[in-house]
Design a protein around this motif. Structure first.
Motif, PDB file in Angstrom:
ATOM      1  N   CYS A   5       0.798  -1.161   0.033  1.00 57.84           N
ATOM      2  CA  CYS A   5       0.008   0.084   0.037  1.00 57.84           C
ATOM      3  C   CYS A   5       0.913   1.172   0.261  1.00 57.84           C
ATOM      4  N   LYS A   6       2.169   1.248   0.792  1.00 63.68           N
ATOM      5  CA  LYS A   6       3.109   2.227   0.874  1.00 63.68           C
ATOM      6  C   LYS A   6       3.618   2.674  -0.800  1.00 63.68           C
ATOM      7  N   ASP A   7       3.915   1.601  -1.430  1.00 63.68           N
ATOM      8  CA  ASP A   7       4.194   1.921  -2.886  1.00 63.68           C
ATOM      9  C   ASP A   7       3.235   2.682  -3.599  1.00 63.68           C
ATOM     10  N   VAL A   8       1.706   2.058  -3.343  1.00 58.53           N
ATOM     11  CA  VAL A   8       1.002   2.731  -4.094  1.00 58.53           C
ATOM     12  C   VAL A   8       0.496   4.201  -3.912  1.00 58.53           C
ATOM     13  N   ALA A   9       0.833   4.489  -2.324  1.00 54.76           N
ATOM     14  CA  ALA A   9       0.267   5.845  -1.724  1.00 54.76           C
ATOM     15  C   ALA A   9       1.759   6.618  -2.473  1.00 54.76           C
ATOM     16  N   ASN A  10       2.846   6.165  -2.810  1.00 56.77           N
ATOM     17  CA  ASN A  10       3.877   7.057  -3.113  1.00 56.77           C
ATOM     18  C   ASN A  10       3.807   7.257  -4.607  1.00 56.77           C
ATOM     19  N   VAL A  11       3.303   6.323  -5.293  1.00 58.30           N
ATOM     20  CA  VAL A  11       2.950   6.457  -6.711  1.00 58.30           C
ATOM     21  C   VAL A  11       2.006   7.528  -6.867  1.00 58.30           C
ATOM     22  N   ALA A  12       0.853   7.458  -5.999  1.00 59.52           N
ATOM     23  CA  ALA A  12      -0.457   8.272  -6.171  1.00 59.52           C
ATOM     24  C   ALA A  12       0.013   9.790  -5.889  1.00 59.52           C
ATOM     25  N   LEU A  13       0.991  10.023  -4.815  1.00 65.90           N
ATOM     26  CA  LEU A  13       1.531  11.289  -4.550  1.00 65.90           C
ATOM     27  C   LEU A  13       2.224  11.761  -5.669  1.00 65.90           C
ATOM     28  N   LEU A  14       3.159  11.201  -6.049  1.00 68.16           N
ATOM     29  CA  LEU A  14       3.935  11.499  -7.424  1.00 68.16           C
ATOM     30  C   LEU A  14       3.064  12.040  -8.555  1.00 68.16           C
ATOM     31  N   PHE A  19      -6.385   8.883  -3.015  1.00 68.43           N
ATOM     32  CA  PHE A  19      -7.161   7.787  -2.953  1.00 68.43           C
ATOM     33  C   PHE A  19      -7.622   7.524  -1.434  1.00 68.43           C
ATOM     34  N   SER A  20      -8.612   7.139  -1.239  1.00 72.88           N
ATOM     35  CA  SER A  20      -9.194   6.296  -0.190  1.00 72.88           C
ATOM     36  C   SER A  20      -8.537   5.299   0.298  1.00 72.88           C
ATOM     37  N   GLU A  21      -8.744   4.970   1.823  1.00 73.10           N
ATOM     38  CA  GLU A  21      -7.939   3.713   2.049  1.00 73.10           C
ATOM     39  C   GLU A  21      -8.426   2.443   1.289  1.00 73.10           C
ATOM     40  N   SER A  22      -9.594   2.400   1.215  1.00 73.23           N
ATOM     41  CA  SER A  22     -10.208   1.132   0.462  1.00 73.23           C
ATOM     42  C   SER A  22      -9.691   1.267  -0.923  1.00 73.23           C
ATOM     43  N   GLU A  23      -9.616   2.311  -1.871  1.00 70.35           N
ATOM     44  CA  GLU A  23      -9.131   2.557  -2.949  1.00 70.35           C
ATOM     45  C   GLU A  23      -7.770   1.938  -3.075  1.00 70.35           C
ATOM     46  N   LEU A  24      -7.084   2.320  -2.235  1.00 64.94           N
ATOM     47  CA  LEU A  24      -5.614   2.113  -2.082  1.00 64.94           C
ATOM     48  C   LEU A  24      -5.469   0.601  -1.850  1.00 64.94           C
TER      49      LEU A  24
ATOM     50  N   ASN B  80      10.298  13.354 -14.782  1.00 63.85           N
ATOM     51  CA  ASN B  80       8.998  13.780 -14.432  1.00 63.85           C
ATOM     52  C   ASN B  80       9.027  14.502 -13.154  1.00 63.85           C
ATOM     53  N   TYR B  81       8.576  15.709 -13.067  1.00 62.65           N
ATOM     54  CA  TYR B  81       8.339  16.399 -12.013  1.00 62.65           C
ATOM     55  C   TYR B  81       7.357  17.427 -12.212  1.00 62.65           C
ATOM     56  N   TYR B  82       6.677  18.033 -11.071  1.00 65.74           N
ATOM     57  CA  TYR B  82       5.557  19.025 -11.202  1.00 65.74           C
ATOM     58  C   TYR B  82       6.032  20.378 -10.875  1.00 65.74           C
ATOM     59  N   TYR B  83       6.174  21.434 -11.816  1.00 63.35           N
ATOM     60  CA  TYR B  83       6.526  22.639 -11.351  1.00 63.35           C
ATOM     61  C   TYR B  83       5.990  23.595 -12.416  1.00 63.35           C
ATOM     62  N   PRO B  84       5.340  24.644 -12.223  1.00 65.30           N
ATOM     63  CA  PRO B  84       4.521  25.198 -13.061  1.00 65.30           C
ATOM     64  C   PRO B  84       5.328  25.854 -14.241  1.00 65.30           C
ATOM     65  N   GLU B 268       6.745  20.268  -3.523  1.00 63.24           N
ATOM     66  CA  GLU B 268       7.008  19.051  -4.201  1.00 63.24           C
ATOM     67  C   GLU B 268       8.002  18.221  -3.242  1.00 63.24           C
ATOM     68  N   GLN B 269       7.860  17.329  -2.416  1.00 62.66           N
ATOM     69  CA  GLN B 269       8.601  16.655  -1.535  1.00 62.66           C
ATOM     70  C   GLN B 269       9.357  15.716  -2.066  1.00 62.66           C
ATOM     71  N   ALA B 270       8.476  14.804  -3.000  1.00 60.61           N
ATOM     72  CA  ALA B 270       9.167  13.599  -3.450  1.00 60.61           C
ATOM     73  C   ALA B 270       9.999  13.700  -4.645  1.00 60.61           C
ATOM     74  N   HIS B 271      11.362  13.711  -4.574  1.00 60.92           N
ATOM     75  CA  HIS B 271      12.321  13.808  -5.614  1.00 60.92           C
ATOM     76  C   HIS B 271      12.643  12.602  -6.636  1.00 60.92           C
ATOM     77  N   ASP B 272      11.602  12.215  -7.040  1.00 61.16           N
ATOM     78  CA  ASP B 272      11.615  10.789  -7.804  1.00 61.16           C
ATOM     79  C   ASP B 272      11.305  11.150  -9.133  1.00 61.16           C
ATOM     80  N   TYR B 273      12.267  11.226 -10.055  1.00 58.58           N
ATOM     81  CA  TYR B 273      12.153  11.712 -11.517  1.00 58.58           C
ATOM     82  C   TYR B 273      11.597  10.593 -12.287  1.00 58.58           C
ATOM     83  N   ARG B 274      11.570   9.534 -11.958  1.00 62.96           N
ATOM     84  CA  ARG B 274      10.848   8.457 -12.716  1.00 62.96           C
ATOM     85  C   ARG B 274      11.357   8.636 -14.148  1.00 62.96           C
ATOM     86  N   TYR B 275      12.518   8.525 -14.519  1.00 58.91           N
ATOM     87  CA  TYR B 275      12.774   8.574 -15.941  1.00 58.91           C
ATOM     88  C   TYR B 275      12.220   7.518 -16.719  1.00 58.91           C
TER      89      TYR B 275
END
Lengths: 96, 478
Positions: A5-14, A19-24, B80-84, B268-275
């Motif tokens: 779930c942590k990986d998915v949450a991170n990808v979602a953030l990026l 997402f809600s808990e159940s979606e995650l 990939n990164y988010y910046y206006p 933008e906290q996460a610095h993961d450029y996911r090339y």
């Protein structure tokens, strides 16, 4: 490969998705199944295979250094949620 | 404690193409906001970028001039990164297969030559420009974005962490700039942002092999700020380490006005450029024959030109180094010498009066109001004994503002040097008669007293008397 779930949450953030808990939970299960399916590929021996840079057998598609007309500014800005003085206007960027 | 300073530089340079890297929009600097934009550089859905062939050519040129290997197979990737300032939310760049790798550049600092290795050079697109509503980025409630710069071609030149001081960093940047100017691939105008620099800085105890934690300093947009920014950051890190603290790995921005670096806390906290490989652009396969052709046609570069100035014109290494550090100055020098200017005299004037005036007005030699031809005409007047060196400086001053030729100014102002001995003799004799005390002092062995007498003669002639004749005639009569 087991994703959590942590990986998915991170990808979602990026990806700027919320997402809600159940979606995650649901997505974690689904993504894990997809990755597990694709894991078949890891069993192949690819020692002598060059990584694929592009799926088409093309190279060096280039254009001459010539300018072409740009969009009118009005048209360029027409989809902008907010604009000001010919600029795109965006919310606060940095934490104060 | 005494630490070793470890610096790596990332230099971004905008290439001098007519159109952007992946579309036909103009790269013209200073256009009205959002007028050089199209669906491709705005990243609208469904568009297809196509690389500008000139960008690849310029990248190969720069790679060869910086002693790099040109990779035969190169490709683009999405960062990939988010910046206006980035309308697509990714920057099209190169990740694992850049156009050029493993180069180096030799620099001179304090009379010693040092090699700085270059990790890689890659092609990428520039981002847009943000205008902040408040005084600083942090105090602004919103930002305005101009995407004219989005898609302007950039080269990023990444050095190894081989730089050990702010002076070395400056010397390296100056040399890279000179080479790019000589290649004519970039304007390298730091004030317009066409040459920019980020510095990765860390400290470690002398003798330690492992690198310390680094901070990346952005916004170093002049040679002065590169030097000052690095000096400041080194002291900041020294203080932290001396107090037993730990340097945080982060991006910091140089504040030129306050003279400090400050942490950039991005939302933008996460610095993961996911090339990922750019699926819209196909790989670039550079033909070795084309590389050889570009190599064979490289122009004369700063080191070779410096050597030529030393060999052909007898300039010192130092003088030749200063003149060739800017292609425009070296061109000015060559044109002056072609106009029959004496090389050493031209060099002295370039490094003296000319550069003094350029600096005080904050302009470059390209905007110098006195042309090489005009300068050599002025120098010819000195050589012929028509004006003295001192008068020549006043004439130069006048040329700078009025843009008139030296000869015209000399005639108009009656500055022709007095080389008629009978005229000078009369003045010499009247000055001797009027200053018995100085004459007596001189005769008593005070050699300095003659300076006063010369000064009086020059005053009476408004500096126009031929100084050699004054000296000879005065000494004859004392």
């Amino acid at each position: 490969m087991k994703i959590t779930c942590k990986d998915v949450a991170n990808v979602a953030l990026l990806s700027r998705l919320e997402f809600s808990e159940s979606e995650l939970e649901t997505f974690t299960g689904q993504m894990d199944a997809i990755l597990e399916y694709a894991d078949v590929l890891n069993k192949l021996n690819v020692d002598n295979v060059q990584p694929t840079a592009h799926v088409l057998p093309l190279k060096n598609v280039m254009r001459a250094d010539e300018t072409k007309p740009s969009l009118s500014r009005e048209l360029a800005l027409s989809n902008a949620p907010e604009q000001e003085d010919g600029y795109f206007k965006v919310p606060k960027i940095m934490e104060g | 404690m005494d630490y070793e300073i470890v610096i790596g530089l990332e230099i971004h340079t905008e290439l001098k193409t007519n159109s952007k890297i992946f579309c036909g929009c103009s790269t013209k600097f200073g256009s009205e906001q959002n007028t050089n934009v199209c669906p491709v550089c705005l990243g609208l859905p469904g568009v297809l970028p196509v690389i500008n062939e000139k960008v690849v050519e310029f990248a190969v040129k720069a790679g060869l001039a910086l002693n790099c290997e040109i990779l035969p197979f190169s490709k683009f990737d999405r960062k990939n990164y988010y910046y206006p300032d980035l309308p697509k939310n990714f920057q099209t760049s190169q990740y694992d297969l850049p156009i050029a790798v493993n180069g180096h550049l030799d620099i001179e600092v304090n009379g010693e030559t040092k090699r700085i290795n270059i990790t890689r050079i890659h092609m990428e697109e520039d981002a847009g420009k943000l205008v902040h509503s408040g005084a600083t980025i942090s105090s602004s409630d919103s930002a305005l974005v101009d995407y004219n710069r989005t898609g302007v071609p950039l080269l990023e030149i990444v050095s190894e962490p081989d730089i050990r001081s702010a002076e070395e960093a400056r010397a390296y940047l100056e040399k890279v700039k000179a080479i790019l100017e000589y290649l004519d691939v970039s304007d390298c105008k730091m004030e317009e942002g066409s040459l920019r620099c980020d510095a990765n800085i860390s400290l470690r105890p002398h003798g330690q092999a492992a690198l310390g934690t680094k901070a990346e300093i952005k916004n170093l947009n002049s040679f002065r700020s590169v030097q000052r920014g690095i000096e400041y950051e080194v002291i900041r890190q020294e203080d932290i380490l001396d107090e037993g603290g730990r340097v945080i790995q982060e991006t910091r921005t140089w504040d030129e006005n306050k003279g400090i670096t400050a942490s950039m806390r991005s939302k933008e906290q996460a610095h993961d450029y996911r090339y990922l490989p750019e699926p819209d652009l196909v790989p670039i396969v550079v033909d070795p024959a084309r590389v050889a052709e570009i190599r064979a046609n490289l122009p004369e570069l700063p080191d070779a030109r410096r050597q030529r100035l030393m060999n052909d014109h007898g300039l010192s290494e130092y003088d030749a180094g200063i003149i060739t550090s800017s292609k425009a100055v070296a061109d000015y020098f060559d044109q002056s010498v072609q106009n029959n200017g004496d090389a050493k005299v031209v060099a002295n004037w370039l490094m003296g009066e000319v550069s003094k005036h350029l600096n005080s007005e904050g302009i470059t030699i390209l905007d110098c109001p006195v042309s090489p031809k005009q300068l050599t005409e002025l120098l010819a007047l000195i050589e012929k004994g028509i004006i003295s060196n001192k008068i020549a400086k006043a004439v130069f001053e006048e040329m700078w503002t009025s843009r008139k030729d030296a000869e015209v100014i000399v005639k108009e102002k009656g500055l022709v040097q007095i080389s008629d001995s009978s005229e000078i003799v009369a003045i010499v004799e009247s000055v001797i008669a009027a200053n018995p005390q100085s004459v007596a002092d001189f005769k008593a062995g005070k050699d300095k007293a003659i300076g006063f007498l010369v000064g009086q003669i020059m005053k009476q002639t408004k500096g126009r008397a031929n100084p050699d004749m004054v000296n000879t005639l005065l000494r004859e009569r004392l």
